[in-house]
Each structure stands twice: as structure tokens, then as C-alpha cells.
Design a protein around this motif. Sequence first.
Motif, PDB file in Angstrom:
ATOM      1  N   ARG A  37       0.855  -1.187   0.000  1.00 14.31           N
ATOM      2  CA  ARG A  37       0.000   0.000   0.000  1.00 14.31           C
ATOM      3  C   ARG A  37       0.885   1.230   0.000  1.00 14.31           C
ATOM      4  N   VAL A  38       0.627   2.131  -0.941  1.00 16.57           N
ATOM      5  CA  VAL A  38       1.430   3.345  -1.103  1.00 16.57           C
ATOM      6  C   VAL A  38       0.578   4.539  -0.725  1.00 16.57           C
ATOM      7  N   ARG A  39       1.178   5.449   0.050  1.00 16.47           N
ATOM      8  CA  ARG A  39       0.509   6.671   0.483  1.00 16.47           C
ATOM      9  C   ARG A  39       1.335   7.868   0.031  1.00 16.47           C
ATOM     10  N   ALA A  40       0.665   8.984  -0.176  1.00 18.94           N
ATOM     11  CA  ALA A  40       1.331  10.240  -0.536  1.00 18.94           C
ATOM     12  C   ALA A  40       0.956  11.271   0.513  1.00 18.94           C
ATOM     13  N   GLY A  41       1.903  11.585   1.385  1.00 20.77           N
ATOM     14  CA  GLY A  41       1.649  12.576   2.430  1.00 20.77           C
ATOM     15  C   GLY A  41       0.510  12.205   3.351  1.00 20.77           C
ATOM     16  N   GLY A  42       0.343  10.930   3.655  1.00 15.98           N
ATOM     17  CA  GLY A  42      -0.709  10.490   4.547  1.00 15.98           C
ATOM     18  C   GLY A  42      -2.011  10.126   3.866  1.00 15.98           C
ATOM     19  N   HIS A  43      -2.124  10.361   2.561  1.00 13.21           N
ATOM     20  CA  HIS A  43      -3.341  10.033   1.814  1.00 13.21           C
ATOM     21  C   HIS A  43      -3.115   8.750   1.021  1.00 13.21           C
ATOM     22  N   PRO A  44      -4.099   7.838   0.982  1.00 15.58           N
ATOM     23  CA  PRO A  44      -3.940   6.619   0.195  1.00 15.58           C
ATOM     24  C   PRO A  44      -3.764   6.957  -1.281  1.00 15.58           C
ATOM     25  N   LEU A  45      -2.811   6.315  -1.934  1.00 15.65           N
ATOM     26  CA  LEU A  45      -2.542   6.579  -3.346  1.00 15.65           C
ATOM     27  C   LEU A  45      -2.748   5.334  -4.189  1.00 15.65           C
ATOM     28  N   ALA A  46      -2.145   4.197  -3.798  1.00 15.75           N
ATOM     29  CA  ALA A  46      -2.212   2.997  -4.627  1.00 15.75           C
ATOM     30  C   ALA A  46      -2.020   1.753  -3.777  1.00 15.75           C
ATOM     31  N   ALA A  47      -2.461   0.629  -4.332  1.00 18.29           N
ATOM     32  CA  ALA A  47      -2.211  -0.688  -3.741  1.00 18.29           C
ATOM     33  C   ALA A  47      -1.752  -1.596  -4.864  1.00 18.29           C
ATOM     34  N   LEU A  48      -0.613  -2.248  -4.679  1.00 19.44           N
ATOM     35  CA  LEU A  48      -0.048  -3.139  -5.684  1.00 19.44           C
ATOM     36  C   LEU A  48      -0.166  -4.566  -5.170  1.00 19.44           C
ATOM     37  N   VAL A  49      -0.779  -5.445  -5.959  1.00 18.18           N
ATOM     38  CA  VAL A  49      -1.093  -6.796  -5.511  1.00 18.18           C
ATOM     39  C   VAL A  49      -0.418  -7.823  -6.416  1.00 18.18           C
ATOM     40  N   ASP A  50       0.315  -8.751  -5.801  1.00 18.38           N
ATOM     41  CA  ASP A  50       0.890  -9.908  -6.494  1.00 18.38           C
ATOM     42  C   ASP A  50       0.120 -11.128  -6.010  1.00 18.38           C
ATOM     43  N   ARG A  51      -0.862 -11.558  -6.808  1.00 17.56           N
ATOM     44  CA  ARG A  51      -1.737 -12.650  -6.388  1.00 17.56           C
ATOM     45  C   ARG A  51      -1.080 -14.024  -6.501  1.00 17.56           C
ATOM     46  N   THR A  52      -0.195 -14.198  -7.463  1.00 17.07           N
ATOM     47  CA  THR A  52       0.375 -15.522  -7.717  1.00 17.07           C
ATOM     48  C   THR A  52       1.701 -15.755  -7.016  1.00 17.07           C
ATOM     49  N   GLY A  53       2.345 -14.708  -6.513  1.00 19.71           N
ATOM     50  CA  GLY A  53       3.618 -14.867  -5.829  1.00 19.71           C
ATOM     51  C   GLY A  53       4.813 -14.975  -6.750  1.00 19.71           C
ATOM     52  N   ASP A  54       4.642 -14.628  -8.034  1.00 20.58           N
ATOM     53  CA  ASP A  54       5.743 -14.731  -8.988  1.00 20.58           C
ATOM     54  C   ASP A  54       6.579 -13.456  -9.088  1.00 20.58           C
ATOM     55  N   GLY A  55       6.230 -12.422  -8.340  1.00 17.03           N
ATOM     56  CA  GLY A  55       6.989 -11.173  -8.360  1.00 17.03           C
ATOM     57  C   GLY A  55       6.407 -10.113  -9.267  1.00 17.03           C
ATOM     58  N   TYR A  56       5.497 -10.498 -10.175  1.00 22.44           N
ATOM     59  CA  TYR A  56       4.845  -9.528 -11.054  1.00 22.44           C
ATOM     60  C   TYR A  56       3.580  -9.004 -10.384  1.00 22.44           C
ATOM     61  N   VAL A  57       3.336  -7.719 -10.520  1.00 22.65           N
ATOM     62  CA  VAL A  57       2.138  -7.102  -9.945  1.00 22.65           C
ATOM     63  C   VAL A  57       0.995  -7.318 -10.921  1.00 22.65           C
ATOM     64  N   GLU A  58       0.015  -8.144 -10.518  1.00 24.65           N
ATOM     65  CA  GLU A  58      -1.139  -8.403 -11.392  1.00 24.65           C
ATOM     66  C   GLU A  58      -2.118  -7.240 -11.383  1.00 24.65           C
ATOM     67  N   ASP A  59      -2.379  -6.685 -10.215  1.00 25.90           N
ATOM     68  CA  ASP A  59      -3.380  -5.622 -10.098  1.00 25.90           C
ATOM     69  C   ASP A  59      -2.773  -4.394  -9.443  1.00 25.90           C
ATOM     70  N   LEU A  60      -3.079  -3.263 -10.024  1.00 30.19           N
ATOM     71  CA  LEU A  60      -2.682  -1.976  -9.472  1.00 30.19           C
ATOM     72  C   LEU A  60      -3.960  -1.186  -9.244  1.00 30.19           C
ATOM     73  N   TYR A  61      -4.249  -0.881  -7.987  1.00 30.28           N
ATOM     74  CA  TYR A  61      -5.417  -0.075  -7.645  1.00 30.28           C
ATOM     75  C   TYR A  61      -4.918   1.335  -7.359  1.00 30.28           C
ATOM     76  N   VAL A  62      -5.418   2.303  -8.127  1.00 28.84           N
ATOM     77  CA  VAL A  62      -4.996   3.691  -8.004  1.00 28.84           C
ATOM     78  C   VAL A  62      -6.194   4.527  -7.594  1.00 28.84           C
ATOM     79  N   ARG A  63      -5.953   5.462  -6.711  1.00 29.36           N
ATOM     80  CA  ARG A  63      -7.018   6.336  -6.204  1.00 29.36           C
ATOM     81  C   ARG A  63      -7.616   7.156  -7.332  1.00 29.36           C
ATOM     82  N   ARG A  64      -8.912   7.299  -7.311  1.00 30.28           N
ATOM     83  CA  ARG A  64      -9.633   8.073  -8.316  1.00 30.28           C
ATOM     84  C   ARG A  64      -9.885   9.474  -7.802  1.00 30.28           C
ATOM     85  N   ASP A  65     -10.060  10.437  -8.712  1.00 28.77           N
ATOM     86  CA  ASP A  65     -10.400  11.808  -8.315  1.00 28.77           C
ATOM     87  C   ASP A  65     -11.737  11.817  -7.612  1.00 28.77           C
ATOM     88  N   ARG A  66     -11.902  12.782  -6.727  1.00 29.47           N
ATOM     89  CA  ARG A  66     -13.195  12.946  -6.043  1.00 29.47           C
ATOM     90  C   ARG A  66     -14.105  13.809  -6.882  1.00 29.47           C
TER      91      ARG A  66
END
Length: 128
Positions: free
Chosen positions: A99-128
Motif C-alpha cells: 500500500r502506497v501513500r502520498a503525504g498520509g493520503h492513500p494513493l495505490a495498492a499493488l497486488v501480487d496474487r500468484t507470488g511470482d513477483g509480477y504485480v497483477e493488479d494496481l489499484y490507483v485512487r480516483r479523483d473525487r
Amino acid sequence: MKCRIAVRKQRGAAIVVNHRGRVYRHRAPRWHRRPARDIVFRRRPHRDEGVSIRVEILIDILGRSGVRRLEAERRRLDLRGALTAQWVSTDRTGERVLRVRAGGHPLAALVDRTGDGYVEDLYVRRDR
């Protein structure tokens, strides 16, 4: 529990109603799900959950191109502050999430579901 503490501990879609009937809703960020097979965890997750990771270590984990991509998202959202991250394991499957934050605000979450080292899903914060 005191109202002030209840509002501070509020998580997810929880609603706090105080003794005067005022309702406090936690505004969770909304997320875009993006494929991210080009981002690789160059360093394996370790067991230090909850420990804050600074930008220098984040560059070791994601590489400069991965951090540049997150910096571009931070600028797009006009978030101030340095990037920090934390390793978190999910309760359901035990997979590790960065989980990545920018100045205390949530920014992104990077998920490796298979454990192979590659990030399958990148969840990025959307504008309000």
C-alpha cells in the motif's frame, strides 16, 4: 466509547451516530483497477508488516519506472507529501499487498496474487 474516539477509529463504510444524532460518514477513496504486468517487485516482501517504507527503499522494491508511475499519479491527484509504503497481508488469502501513500493520503495498492513477483493488479485512487 466516546464519540471523538469512535470517529477516529471509524473504518470502511462505517457510520458513527453520536448522542445528538449527528451522523459521521467515513469517506473512503474510490479506486481504479488497472493491469500492471509491467511492474515487478524487485525485492521480495518481508515480514515487517506495518513498518513505513521510505522512497529510497520503494525504489529498490519497484524500480525507478514504477516509482515514476506512482509520482505521476500523485501529481495528477494533486497530493502533497512524500511517497511512503507498507506491506500488508490480506485476511482472506494471506497474499501480500504493498500500500502506497502520498503525504498520509492513500494513493495505490499493488497486488501480487500468484507470488511470482509480477504485480497483477494496481489499484490507483480516483479523483473525487
